[in-house]
Design a protein around this motif. Structure first.
Motif, mmCIF file in Angstrom:
data_model
loop_
_atom_site.group_PDB
_atom_site.id
_atom_site.type_symbol
_atom_site.label_atom_id
_atom_site.label_comp_id
_atom_site.label_asym_id
_atom_site.label_seq_id
_atom_site.Cartn_x
_atom_site.Cartn_y
_atom_site.Cartn_z
ATOM 1 N N LEU A 137 0.856 -1.180 0.000
ATOM 2 C CA LEU A 137 0.000 0.000 0.000
ATOM 3 C C LEU A 137 0.891 1.228 0.000
ATOM 4 O O LEU A 137 1.751 1.375 0.857
ATOM 5 C CB LEU A 137 -0.888 0.001 1.248
ATOM 6 N N THR A 138 0.750 2.085 -0.993
ATOM 7 C CA THR A 138 1.551 3.304 -1.029
ATOM 8 C C THR A 138 0.645 4.516 -0.834
ATOM 9 O O THR A 138 -0.522 4.505 -1.204
ATOM 10 C CB THR A 138 2.314 3.444 -2.358
ATOM 11 N N ILE A 139 1.218 5.543 -0.234
ATOM 12 C CA ILE A 139 0.469 6.768 0.009
ATOM 13 C C ILE A 139 1.271 7.947 -0.538
ATOM 14 O O ILE A 139 2.471 7.847 -0.754
ATOM 15 C CB ILE A 139 0.147 6.962 1.509
ATOM 16 N N LYS A 140 0.608 9.079 -0.735
ATOM 17 C CA LYS A 140 1.256 10.271 -1.272
ATOM 18 C C LYS A 140 2.280 10.815 -0.279
ATOM 19 O O LYS A 140 2.168 10.629 0.928
ATOM 20 C CB LYS A 140 0.210 11.344 -1.554
ATOM 21 N N SER A 141 3.264 11.538 -0.814
ATOM 22 C CA SER A 141 4.342 12.089 0.020
ATOM 23 C C SER A 141 3.812 12.994 1.125
ATOM 24 O O SER A 141 4.285 12.941 2.255
ATOM 25 C CB SER A 141 5.334 12.867 -0.839
ATOM 26 N N CYS A 142 2.824 13.840 0.807
ATOM 27 C CA CYS A 142 2.280 14.736 1.830
ATOM 28 C C CYS A 142 1.595 13.944 2.948
ATOM 29 O O CYS A 142 1.672 14.317 4.122
ATOM 30 C CB CYS A 142 1.335 15.762 1.218
ATOM 31 N N GLU A 143 0.969 12.824 2.605
ATOM 32 C CA GLU A 143 0.342 11.980 3.616
ATOM 33 C C GLU A 143 1.392 11.271 4.469
ATOM 34 O O GLU A 143 1.213 11.074 5.660
ATOM 35 C CB GLU A 143 -0.596 10.971 2.959
ATOM 36 N N LYS A 144 2.530 10.902 3.821
ATOM 37 C CA LYS A 144 3.631 10.289 4.563
ATOM 38 C C LYS A 144 4.189 11.264 5.593
ATOM 39 O O LYS A 144 4.479 10.896 6.733
ATOM 40 C CB LYS A 144 4.734 9.839 3.613
ATOM 41 N N MET A 145 4.350 12.525 5.186
ATOM 42 C CA MET A 145 4.868 13.544 6.110
ATOM 43 C C MET A 145 3.901 13.765 7.273
ATOM 44 O O MET A 145 4.323 13.900 8.420
ATOM 45 C CB MET A 145 5.112 14.860 5.366
ATOM 46 N N ASN A 146 2.621 13.783 6.994
ATOM 47 C CA ASN A 146 1.613 13.959 8.039
ATOM 48 C C ASN A 146 1.643 12.782 9.009
ATOM 49 O O ASN A 146 1.579 12.964 10.233
ATOM 50 C CB ASN A 146 0.228 14.131 7.427
ATOM 51 N N LEU A 147 1.779 11.576 8.492
ATOM 52 C CA LEU A 147 1.854 10.381 9.321
ATOM 53 C C LEU A 147 3.103 10.422 10.205
ATOM 54 O O LEU A 147 3.039 10.148 11.409
ATOM 55 C CB LEU A 147 1.856 9.129 8.451
ATOM 56 N N ALA A 148 4.238 10.785 9.622
ATOM 57 C CA ALA A 148 5.486 10.879 10.386
ATOM 58 C C ALA A 148 5.364 11.931 11.482
ATOM 59 O O ALA A 148 5.834 11.730 12.617
ATOM 60 C CB ALA A 148 6.645 11.197 9.462
ATOM 61 N N LYS A 149 4.728 13.051 11.189
ATOM 62 C CA LYS A 149 4.512 14.107 12.185
ATOM 63 C C LYS A 149 3.669 13.593 13.341
ATOM 64 O O LYS A 149 3.983 13.819 14.518
ATOM 65 C CB LYS A 149 3.829 15.310 11.529
ATOM 66 N N GLN A 150 2.591 12.877 13.024
ATOM 67 C CA GLN A 150 1.735 12.336 14.063
ATOM 68 C C GLN A 150 2.477 11.323 14.934
ATOM 69 O O GLN A 150 2.307 11.298 16.156
ATOM 70 C CB GLN A 150 0.506 11.670 13.439
ATOM 71 N N LEU A 151 3.323 10.501 14.314
ATOM 72 C CA LEU A 151 4.120 9.533 15.074
ATOM 73 C C LEU A 151 5.065 10.246 16.037
ATOM 74 O O LEU A 151 5.224 9.823 17.185
ATOM 75 C CB LEU A 151 4.897 8.627 14.125
ATOM 76 N N CYS A 152 5.687 11.310 15.578
ATOM 77 C CA CYS A 152 6.580 12.088 16.445
ATOM 78 C C CYS A 152 5.814 12.697 17.609
ATOM 79 O O CYS A 152 6.304 12.714 18.741
ATOM 80 C CB CYS A 152 7.279 13.179 15.644
ATOM 81 N N GLN A 153 4.620 13.187 17.351
ATOM 82 C CA GLN A 153 3.793 13.757 18.421
ATOM 83 C C GLN A 153 3.413 12.696 19.443
ATOM 84 O O GLN A 153 3.408 12.964 20.647
ATOM 85 C CB GLN A 153 2.531 14.402 17.828
ATOM 86 N N VAL A 154 3.124 11.495 18.990
ATOM 87 C CA VAL A 154 2.769 10.398 19.902
ATOM 88 C C VAL A 154 3.957 10.045 20.791
ATOM 89 O O VAL A 154 3.819 9.891 22.000
ATOM 90 C CB VAL A 154 2.290 9.154 19.111
ATOM 91 N N VAL A 155 5.134 9.926 20.179
ATOM 92 C CA VAL A 155 6.328 9.575 20.952
ATOM 93 C C VAL A 155 6.665 10.678 21.946
ATOM 94 O O VAL A 155 7.022 10.412 23.088
ATOM 95 C CB VAL A 155 7.523 9.293 20.010
ATOM 96 N N ALA A 156 6.508 11.937 21.541
ATOM 97 C CA ALA A 156 6.795 13.065 22.429
ATOM 98 C C ALA A 156 5.823 13.109 23.608
ATOM 99 O O ALA A 156 6.181 13.530 24.698
ATOM 100 C CB ALA A 156 6.728 14.366 21.656
ATOM 101 N N TYR A 157 4.578 12.653 23.392
ATOM 102 C CA TYR A 157 3.581 12.666 24.453
ATOM 103 C C TYR A 157 3.971 11.712 25.556
ATOM 104 O O TYR A 157 3.919 11.928 26.694
ATOM 105 C CB TYR A 157 2.215 12.320 23.895
#
Length: 66
Positions: free
Chosen positions: A46-66
């Protein structure tokens, strides 16, 4: 501990000198590495668009920071 059917349960964390390892519950299907770093040419991925990948990576960073 908070449990929710849409949130992956983290089972363990290990802090090493140069990395952090995270163990989560098993979720059937693909994994984040394949989802984020897969090429459009790879079969059965399953591939997703680059902008969606960046959004996903941002959300992952926010989760880890929490």
């Amino acid at each position: 501990m908070v449990r929710h059917p849409k949130i992956v349960q983290i089972m363990a964390l290990s802090y090493l000198k140069k990395s952090i390892l995270m163990v989560s519950e098993y979720i059937k299907g693909s994994n984040l590495n394949k989802l984020i770093f897969a090429d459009a040419h790879e079969k059965e991925v399953l591939t997703i668009k680059s902008c969606e990948k960046m959004n996903l990576a941002k959300q992952l960073c926010q989760v880890v920071a929490y």
